[in-house]
Design a protein around this motif. Structure first.
Motif, PDB file in Angstrom:
ATOM      1  N   ASN A 276       3.190   8.059  -8.254  1.00 52.81           N
ATOM      2  CA  ASN A 276       3.209   6.315  -8.363  1.00 52.81           C
ATOM      3  C   ASN A 276       2.315   5.568  -9.018  1.00 52.81           C
ATOM      4  O   ASN A 276       0.810   6.468 -10.044  1.00 52.81           O
ATOM      5  N   ARG A 277       2.298   4.410  -9.792  1.00 52.70           N
ATOM      6  CA  ARG A 277       1.703   4.361 -11.232  1.00 52.70           C
ATOM      7  C   ARG A 277       1.241   2.808 -10.229  1.00 52.70           C
ATOM      8  O   ARG A 277       1.858   1.609 -10.092  1.00 52.70           O
TER       9      ARG A 277
ATOM     10  N   TYR B 168       0.032  -1.222  -0.139  1.00 52.27           N
ATOM     11  CA  TYR B 168      -0.166  -0.223  -0.168  1.00 52.27           C
ATOM     12  C   TYR B 168       0.880   1.161   0.072  1.00 52.27           C
ATOM     13  O   TYR B 168       0.328   2.674  -0.086  1.00 52.27           O
ATOM     14  N   ALA B 169       2.275   1.030  -0.166  1.00 52.54           N
ATOM     15  CA  ALA B 169       3.217   2.406  -0.265  1.00 52.54           C
ATOM     16  C   ALA B 169       3.054   3.904  -1.043  1.00 52.54           C
ATOM     17  O   ALA B 169       2.522   4.545  -1.064  1.00 52.54           O
ATOM     18  N   PHE B 170       1.992   2.813  -2.363  1.00 57.78           N
ATOM     19  CA  PHE B 170       1.231   3.862  -3.158  1.00 57.78           C
ATOM     20  C   PHE B 170       0.772   4.642  -2.554  1.00 57.78           C
ATOM     21  O   PHE B 170      -0.042   5.955  -2.531  1.00 57.78           O
ATOM     22  N   GLU B 171      -0.600   4.492  -1.758  1.00 58.43           N
ATOM     23  CA  GLU B 171      -0.930   5.385  -1.215  1.00 58.43           C
ATOM     24  C   GLU B 171      -0.560   6.666  -0.237  1.00 58.43           C
ATOM     25  O   GLU B 171      -1.450   7.069  -0.393  1.00 58.43           O
ATOM     26  N   ARG B 172       0.921   6.564  -0.287  1.00 60.62           N
ATOM     27  CA  ARG B 172       1.034   7.845   0.427  1.00 60.62           C
ATOM     28  C   ARG B 172       1.570   8.671  -0.233  1.00 60.62           C
ATOM     29  O   ARG B 172       1.850   9.802   1.080  1.00 60.62           O
ATOM     30  N   GLY B 173       2.095   8.324  -1.436  1.00 59.92           N
ATOM     31  CA  GLY B 173       2.365   9.805  -2.569  1.00 59.92           C
ATOM     32  C   GLY B 173       1.094  10.413  -3.653  1.00 59.92           C
ATOM     33  O   GLY B 173       0.302   9.392  -3.404  1.00 59.92           O
ATOM     34  N   LYS B 174       2.050  10.893  -4.105  1.00 60.65           N
ATOM     35  CA  LYS B 174       0.965  11.492  -5.222  1.00 60.65           C
ATOM     36  C   LYS B 174       0.954  10.338  -6.239  1.00 60.65           C
ATOM     37  O   LYS B 174       2.410   9.569  -6.436  1.00 60.65           O
TER      38      LYS B 174
END
Ligand code: GTP
Ligand code: MG
Length: 292
Positions: free
Chosen positions: A207-208, A82-88
Motif C-alpha cells: 500500500n502506498r 486507515y486501511a493501509f495500516e493493516r497490510g504491507k
C-alpha cells in the motif's frame, strides 16, 4: 481557554437569531481558522436548518454548528482511511521545512510498534547530516530499525535500499522521512516522482500512503501548503501538528472541506506519545470544550 470554547458565551449572549448574529458568528469562525469559503458554507447550512427547524434560540445553533462541523470532518472520501495500516505499506511523509515531519515519523513508529507491527524507518532526508541523526535518535528511542543514506546522497537510493531491507526483514510498515527544503515546485515534483516510481516498481504489492504534514498554528498557510503538495503528488492523508500550541484548530475543517483529504493524525506535543488518530467527534467537542 480555546478559541471555540469562548464562542459558547457568544451563543448565549444573543437573544435572537438575526443578521448581526450570523455576521458575528462568521467573523468568529474565520478568526478560528475555519477559512472564508468553509465558514460561508457552514453559515449557509445553518441558516437553512434554522429556517426549516424553526429554531429561535441562538444557543441551539451551537449544537447544530458542531454537528455540521463533525459531518464535514467525517467526509473522508474513503471507507476506511486507515486501511493501509493493516497490510504491507510504504508511508511517505512530506511537507515543508520545520512542520514536524521527522517528529511525526518517530511518533508513528512508536504507535505502530505498540500495536504489534514491524516498523522500519527510512532516512530519505539526505539534505543535511543532522536530519539523518535526528531520525536515528527516534529509531533508538522507539527501538526500531533504520536505513540511512549519506548526507548529500540521493533520496531515491535510500528509498530503494529501505525497500529491499523491508522485504528481507518482512516489515509491515516502512516509514520514510523526506527533506523539507526543495526550493521550487518543479524540484519537488521531480523528487517525489522519482521516489514514487521506485516504490511502485520495487514494492508493487505494498500500500502506498503519502502523508502531508502541516503545522496547525500556521492557519491558512497550512491549507495552501497541502494544496501545493496535492498538485505535485497523490496525497492520501494529512497530519496536523502542533495543535497543542494552537487555540484554534478550525484549519482541520477548512482542509477537509476544501481539499477533501482526510486529516489522519494530529500532533499534540513533542513527546513520543503526543500523536493521535484523528477523531472528528472528539476533535470538535474538544474545540468547544464540550465533554459528552
Ligand atoms: N509543540 C509541538 N511541537 C512539535 C510537534 N511536532 C513537531 N514539533 C516540533 O517542531 C520542530 C520541528 O520538528 P521536525 O520534526 O524536526 O520538523 P521537520 O518537518 O522534520 O523539519 P525539517 O526536516 O527541517 O524540514 C521540533 O522542535 C519538534 O519538536 C507538535 O505536535 N507539537
Ligand atoms: Mg525533518
Amino acid at each position: 481557554m480555546g478559541f471555540f470554547s469562548k464562542l459558547t458565551s457568544f451563543f448565549t449572549g444573543y437573544k435572537e437569531i438575526d443578521e448581526e448574529f450570523y455576521e458575528e458568528l462568521e467573523e468568529n469562525l474565520v478568526m478560528g481558522d475555519v477559512g472564508i469559503a468553509t465558514t460561508e458554507q457552514l453559515i449557509e447550512k445553518l441558516k437553512v436548518q434554522v429556517r426549516e427547524k424553526r429554531i429561535s434560540e441562538p444557543s441551539a445553533c451551537r449544537e447544530l454548528l458542531m454537528e455540521n462541523m463533525k459531518e464535514a470532518l467525517r467526509e473522508t472520501g474513503s471507507d476506511d482511511p486507515y486501511a493501509f495500516e493493516r497490510g504491507k505499506s510504504v508511508v511517505l511523509v512530506v511537507g515543508v521545512n520545520g512542520v514536524g515531519k521527522t517528529t511525526t515519523v518517530g511518533k508513528l513508529a512508536a504507535m505502530y510498534k505498540n500495536e504489534g507491527k514491524k516498523v522500519l524507518l527510512s532516512a530519505a532526508d539526505t539534505f543535511r547530516a543532522a536530519a539523518i541523526d535526528q531520525l536515528d535518535i527516534w529509531a533508538k528511542r522507539t527501538d526500531v530499525d533504520i536505513v540511512k543514506g549519506v548526507e548529500g546522497g540521493d533520496p531515491g537510493s535510500v528509498i530503494f535500499d529501505s525497500i529491499q531491507a523491508s522485504k528481507a526483514r518482512n516489515t509491515d510498515i516502512l516509514l520514510c522521512d523526506t527533506a523539507g527544503r526543495l526550493h521550487n515546485k518543479k524540484n519537488l515534483m521531480n523528487e517525489l516522482n522519482k521516489i514514487n516510481t521506485i516504490i511502485k516498481t520495487e514494492y508493487a504489492d505494498a500500500n502506498r500512503e503519502t502523508l502531508v504534514v502541516v503545522d496547525g498554528t500556521t492557519g491558512q498557510n497550512a491549507l495552501s501548503q497541502a494544496k501545493q503538495f496535492m498538485e505535485v503528488t497523490d496525497v492520501t492523508g494529512l497530519v496536523l501538528t502542533k495543535l497543542d500550541g494552537s487555540a484554534k484548530g478550525g484549519i482541520a475543517i477548512a482542509i477537509q472541506n476544501e481539499l477533501h483529504i482526510p486529516v489522519k493524525y494530529i500532533g499534540l506535543g513533542e513527546k513520543v506519545t503526543d500523536l493521535e488518530r484523528f477523531d472528528p467527534d472528539k476533535f470538535v467537542n474538544g474545540l468547544f470544550d464540550v465533554t459528552i
